[in-house]
Design a protein around this motif. Sequence first.
Motif, PDB file in Angstrom:
ATOM      1  N   ASP A   1     -25.570  77.710 -28.564  1.00  0.00           N
ATOM      2  CA  ASP A   1     -24.883  78.990 -28.641  1.00  0.00           C
ATOM      3  C   ASP A   1     -25.538  79.895 -29.688  1.00  0.00           C
ATOM      4  OD1 ASP A   1     -23.140  78.326 -26.672  1.00  0.00           O
ATOM      5  OD2 ASP A   1     -21.361  78.163 -27.944  1.00  0.00           O
ATOM      6  N   PHE A   2     -25.861  79.311 -30.826  1.00  0.00           N
ATOM      7  CA  PHE A   2     -26.478  80.104 -31.906  1.00  0.00           C
ATOM      8  C   PHE A   2     -27.777  80.741 -31.434  1.00  0.00           C
ATOM      9  CE2 PHE A   2     -29.513  80.253 -35.469  1.00  0.00           C
ATOM     10  CZ  PHE A   2     -28.858  81.138 -36.302  1.00  0.00           C
ATOM     11  N   TYR A   3     -28.637  79.946 -30.809  1.00  0.00           N
ATOM     12  CA  TYR A   3     -29.937  80.489 -30.413  1.00  0.00           C
ATOM     13  C   TYR A   3     -29.853  81.369 -29.172  1.00  0.00           C
ATOM     14  CZ  TYR A   3     -31.915  77.476 -33.978  1.00  0.00           C
ATOM     15  OH  TYR A   3     -32.219  76.894 -35.181  1.00  0.00           O
ATOM     16  N   SER A   4     -28.690  81.433 -28.560  1.00  0.00           N
ATOM     17  CA  SER A   4     -28.534  82.328 -27.404  1.00  0.00           C
ATOM     18  C   SER A   4     -28.567  83.796 -27.810  1.00  0.00           C
ATOM     19  CB  SER A   4     -27.227  82.022 -26.668  1.00  0.00           C
ATOM     20  OG  SER A   4     -26.098  82.430 -27.435  1.00  0.00           O
ATOM     21  N   PHE A   5     -28.254  84.098 -29.061  1.00  0.00           N
ATOM     22  CA  PHE A   5     -28.302  85.504 -29.492  1.00  0.00           C
ATOM     23  C   PHE A   5     -29.336  85.721 -30.606  1.00  0.00           C
ATOM     24  CE2 PHE A   5     -24.454  83.575 -31.476  1.00  0.00           C
ATOM     25  CZ  PHE A   5     -24.883  83.527 -32.795  1.00  0.00           C
ATOM     26  N   MET A   6     -30.260  84.772 -30.753  1.00  0.00           N
ATOM     27  CA  MET A   6     -31.330  84.921 -31.730  1.00  0.00           C
ATOM     28  C   MET A   6     -32.656  85.185 -31.024  1.00  0.00           C
ATOM     29  SD  MET A   6     -29.692  84.497 -34.602  1.00  0.00           S
ATOM     30  CE  MET A   6     -30.977  84.252 -35.829  1.00  0.00           C
ATOM     31  N   GLY A   7     -33.513  85.924 -31.681  1.00  0.00           N
ATOM     32  CA  GLY A   7     -34.843  86.199 -31.137  1.00  0.00           C
ATOM     33  C   GLY A   7     -35.867  86.286 -32.250  1.00  0.00           C
ATOM     34  N   LYS A   8     -37.111  86.115 -31.898  1.00  0.00           N
ATOM     35  CA  LYS A   8     -38.190  86.158 -32.891  1.00  0.00           C
ATOM     36  C   LYS A   8     -38.751  87.568 -32.985  1.00  0.00           C
ATOM     37  CE  LYS A   8     -42.254  84.251 -32.086  1.00  0.00           C
ATOM     38  NZ  LYS A   8     -43.317  83.230 -31.878  1.00  0.00           N
ATOM     39  N   THR A   9     -38.951  88.037 -34.202  1.00  0.00           N
ATOM     40  CA  THR A   9     -39.636  89.312 -34.425  1.00  0.00           C
ATOM     41  C   THR A   9     -40.943  89.042 -35.155  1.00  0.00           C
ATOM     42  OG1 THR A   9     -38.551  89.721 -36.563  1.00  0.00           O
ATOM     43  CG2 THR A   9     -37.455  90.550 -34.580  1.00  0.00           C
ATOM     44  N   VAL A  10     -41.950  89.816 -34.800  1.00  0.00           N
ATOM     45  CA  VAL A  10     -43.261  89.713 -35.452  1.00  0.00           C
ATOM     46  C   VAL A  10     -43.680  91.117 -35.875  1.00  0.00           C
ATOM     47  CG1 VAL A  10     -45.663  89.000 -35.258  1.00  0.00           C
ATOM     48  CG2 VAL A  10     -43.882  87.744 -34.002  1.00  0.00           C
ATOM     49  N   SER A  11     -43.724  91.353 -37.177  1.00  0.00           N
ATOM     50  CA  SER A  11     -44.177  92.635 -37.720  1.00  0.00           C
ATOM     51  C   SER A  11     -45.604  92.464 -38.213  1.00  0.00           C
ATOM     52  CB  SER A  11     -43.267  93.087 -38.858  1.00  0.00           C
ATOM     53  OG  SER A  11     -41.965  93.337 -38.381  1.00  0.00           O
ATOM     54  N   ARG A  12     -46.474  93.357 -37.777  1.00  0.00           N
ATOM     55  CA  ARG A  12     -47.897  93.232 -38.091  1.00  0.00           C
ATOM     56  C   ARG A  12     -48.331  94.393 -38.985  1.00  0.00           C
ATOM     57  NH1 ARG A  12     -49.363  89.306 -34.477  1.00  0.00           N
ATOM     58  NH2 ARG A  12     -48.176  89.229 -32.520  1.00  0.00           N
ATOM     59  N   SER A  13     -49.102  94.059 -39.998  1.00  0.00           N
ATOM     60  CA  SER A  13     -49.594  95.081 -40.910  1.00  0.00           C
ATOM     61  C   SER A  13     -50.997  94.721 -41.373  1.00  0.00           C
ATOM     62  CB  SER A  13     -48.655  95.222 -42.114  1.00  0.00           C
ATOM     63  OG  SER A  13     -48.480  93.975 -42.769  1.00  0.00           O
ATOM     64  N   SER A  14     -51.711  95.711 -41.859  1.00  0.00           N
ATOM     65  CA  SER A  14     -53.076  95.453 -42.309  1.00  0.00           C
ATOM     66  C   SER A  14     -53.536  96.545 -43.258  1.00  0.00           C
ATOM     67  CB  SER A  14     -54.043  95.364 -41.117  1.00  0.00           C
ATOM     68  OG  SER A  14     -54.136  96.612 -40.462  1.00  0.00           O
ATOM     69  N   THR A  15     -54.530  96.206 -44.056  1.00  0.00           N
ATOM     70  CA  THR A  15     -55.244  97.175 -44.879  1.00  0.00           C
ATOM     71  C   THR A  15     -56.735  96.896 -44.752  1.00  0.00           C
ATOM     72  OG1 THR A  15     -55.209  95.770 -46.854  1.00  0.00           O
ATOM     73  CG2 THR A  15     -53.376  97.306 -46.571  1.00  0.00           C
TER      74      THR A  15
ATOM     75  N   ASP B   1     -24.568  75.045 -37.492  1.00  0.00           N
ATOM     76  CA  ASP B   1     -24.621  75.960 -36.347  1.00  0.00           C
ATOM     77  C   ASP B   1     -26.015  76.011 -35.738  1.00  0.00           C
ATOM     78  OD1 ASP B   1     -21.943  76.842 -36.448  1.00  0.00           O
ATOM     79  OD2 ASP B   1     -22.427  78.320 -38.000  1.00  0.00           O
ATOM     80  N   MET B   2     -27.016  75.927 -36.605  1.00  0.00           N
ATOM     81  CA  MET B   2     -28.388  76.147 -36.137  1.00  0.00           C
ATOM     82  C   MET B   2     -29.206  74.876 -36.026  1.00  0.00           C
ATOM     83  SD  MET B   2     -29.681  78.092 -39.623  1.00  0.00           S
ATOM     84  CE  MET B   2     -28.311  79.245 -39.540  1.00  0.00           C
ATOM     85  N   GLY B   3     -28.570  73.735 -36.164  1.00  0.00           N
ATOM     86  CA  GLY B   3     -29.289  72.474 -36.025  1.00  0.00           C
ATOM     87  C   GLY B   3     -30.255  72.204 -37.153  1.00  0.00           C
ATOM     88  N   GLY B   4     -29.963  72.702 -38.333  1.00  0.00           N
ATOM     89  CA  GLY B   4     -30.838  72.495 -39.494  1.00  0.00           C
ATOM     90  C   GLY B   4     -31.317  73.805 -40.064  1.00  0.00           C
TER      91      GLY B   4
END
Length: 950
Positions: A493-507, A396-399
């Motif tokens: 089709d698969f990537y039509s409803f996928m998105g990238k998330t980036v969560s940032r954290s630090s100490t 579905d996702m090409g690999g």
Amino acid sequence: MAVHRRSTPLRRPLALALAALLLPAAAMAQDQNAQPPQDQQPAAKAEGKAKDLDKIVVTGSLIPQTQVETFVPVTIISAEDIQARGFNNVAEVLQKSSFATGGVQNNQSSASFTQGAETLSLFGLSPSYVKYLIDGRPMANYPALYNGTDVFNNISGIPVDLVDRIEILPGGQSSLYGSDAIAGVVNIILKKNIDGAVLSGRIGGYDEGGGRSGRLSYADSFTSKDGRWNTLLGVQAEKVDPVWAYQRDLTKQFNQNAYNGAAPLASRDWLVYSPFTSYNFMDPNNCANVKAGFGGTEDLQTRPGFGDTHYCGSFYTPGYRTLKNEKESAQLYVHSTFDLNSDAQLYADVLLNQEKVKYHIGSNYVWWGTSVKWGYYYDPNLDDFLNLQRAFTPEDMGGWKNTMDENKSTSYAVTVGVNGTVGGNSNWDYDISISRTHYKLDEISLARLADPINDYFQQHVLGPQLGLDPYYDAYPVFTPDYAAFYTLMSPSDFYSFMGKTVSRSSTYDNLLRAQFTNGALFSLPGGDAGVAIAVEAGTEGWSYNPDPLLLDGKIWGTTAVSGSGSRSRYAVTGELRLPVWDKLTIATSARYDAFRAAGRTIDKPTYSLGLEYRPFESLLLRGKYGTAFKAPTLADQFQGVSGFYSFTTDYYNCALLGYDAGNVDQCPARYSNLNYFGQQSGNPDLKPINATVWSYGVVWAPTAKFSVSADYYHWNIKDEVALQNVDQLMRDEANCRLGTLDINSGTCQAALSQIHRGAAGTVQSIDVKKVNIASESLNAVALGVNYRQGLGAWGELNLSGNWTRNLKHEFQQYPGDPTIDLLNDPYWSTDPKYKASASAGWNLGRWTTTVYANYLGPTPNYRATLTPAGYGYAGAGRLGSYTTLNASVNFEVTQDLKLSLLVNNLANRMPTMDVRSYPGNSGAPYNSSNFDVLGRAYYLEAKWSFGKSK
């Protein structure tokens, strides 16, 4: 500490033996606070005249002294030990230690909150109870939370080629090191100078496939013409390929040797199910349109007892996850000193680390279903309430590698300071420094966008909504195109409803520290009294900022932990060492810590008293009594109300249908694979965790070739922060409702109040809480032995071994609950009672050969962990001990070039001893906290030294 050092005579066989056997470099080592090295002295020889030993500082004391062994037992692992025993990184060094009897989450722990990090558990205590130091200064905390709730240190990013030695100090040490030092202290000491330059390279991989690695390091020292300025510069770079589960027989498919001969159960990749009639197979093509999925292994499957029993699935979906992370990392290290004059020296230390880690959590977590948005839908053609469940395949996702999670992190630790002697000929030395550590983490994931994914399947499968159901007037009505449901999709089709998330954290952690030390405060019959006084002040902060899509509910089936906070802190430490006569020394220390945040101050004094008694020259008797603590972390205090989605098992409803905890794989999916919503949050009113700790032991060194030590440790820990494991909570609730546990107990009352069920008895949500309420006690004993024997023309033999046994480990989660025996109750703990390691090294001319053994004591099998009956449950039992061997051969081609061949897990030992205890739906039939399936590994290493002084 001053630039110069003072020596005092020491001619005891005990000191000489331990110097020669345990710490050959100790007599010339820098102190734990990263002080500059002095003129190096040769280690004490095995034979011949005794010599004076320079005063040194080893972890466990701030006062320089001539004794290698004192009232605190310190285990020292040298750079030579690390290389000869085949350890790839600092995490392996510590995790293979005999003290590390506790299992921890690791690369194999799919979908854990910190799969990209490494840690350890000393004596089975919490990973957060270990204080980690680099050159005596605290490491930066990892920004993400262990198990989603606890602050800890990631030990994967330390340049192992630049490590001089690692010192492990077991037991509570808060009177010197403050918060977190309950289980012990680990001090990682980096190199301070080398003679010339060293270029090192290493390549390797696994016999079973995957995990190819390459590492390159370079270090060099620079000195000005007048000798006043000295700098060591070191760099290390490493690349490691992932190990995939499909590359190992044990994890590439569902368990082929299930309990009681049960057949393996294929994954439910395309499933239509009902709360009333269970499975409904609706594919007119009998899975023909999805057969190419998961490498052509998708097919028509059955599970007896489930409606019409049919669905589309594969036996090989467990293979599509990583068992070892892909990793690229680089470190830069600089240590520099400048002599202002004979009594003062400036110094600076810099350690930079950059890592990129990639992993895949597996097919169990990459799917779509109607339950998340609609709960159920009503199909009028079937007159039934239904749910659709559909996995996504590599096709579905090409690999599959296109959807790996990625963690990018950068961290640095910078210290500048000055040390020297107060007033020229004074006995007072000082060290004043300012440090800053900072750790930044970006977690990058490919996520399912909630509205687009639901819209896609409504458009392609469900069709338009036709009102609400006729029975409850609550559920949507659809007449799906089931043939369209049972199909693969194109990658577009698969990537039509996928998105990238980036969560940032630090100490971050800023620290100003001043220490004053006098090794000869006044004279006593046993020698000079010593004193150290240190003051600290600083600030620290933590923030975790998930991608806004996660917090806004725009990611399908996923939410996140969030929060931020900062605080100021200060501390005062004092240590006094009194050699009251030549046979008896008394050492005492005290510390006061205070933390201020959100208008509230949390403070805690701690103390310790230690004794060293030497009835004769070759024997040391030692003991220590004190207190330790752990302050509430910033995450404990400031973690926001955070929702999360996950899966668990509804053991209660499964039991009502006749499926006990050992047979939940036969339970309907709506209960055995329950998708639930949970919530957790911080608690600003938490108190410190408090502990009383003591130890006593003996060290005997009758000759300079042989020494043996034995130490006994005790912890009594109160006010622990408890955050329940959801699976444990679900099992508790079921056992409470079924009468197996007392429904009036604290455990039952908590479980019943935190698991919210609707009128129909289905789980609606689960709350997870943090409170200062748990208590824990632990007794352990540790043995160590070292022996060196010259063989004349046959070279030299070096033997060493360490053995740790937990004698008692008890835990009480709530007042009034029964005390849990963590050593003998497998329902609560799978840690071994004992662990050992041994090393045998043979040196002959230019050849050095080492064999290293790591031994894990018996552990419970899987069946023993399922119910409070423990070993009394059907099929429960203990697994035998487990030993792996590493071997290395080193050859000095020339004085400047050394080649090494290292083989880890020499016998290719795999944890196959428990497969028949697991059910047929397990894709990992072994305890990943205690074992791994990586197997035999080979490494070739070359080290070239050049530019040495003549």
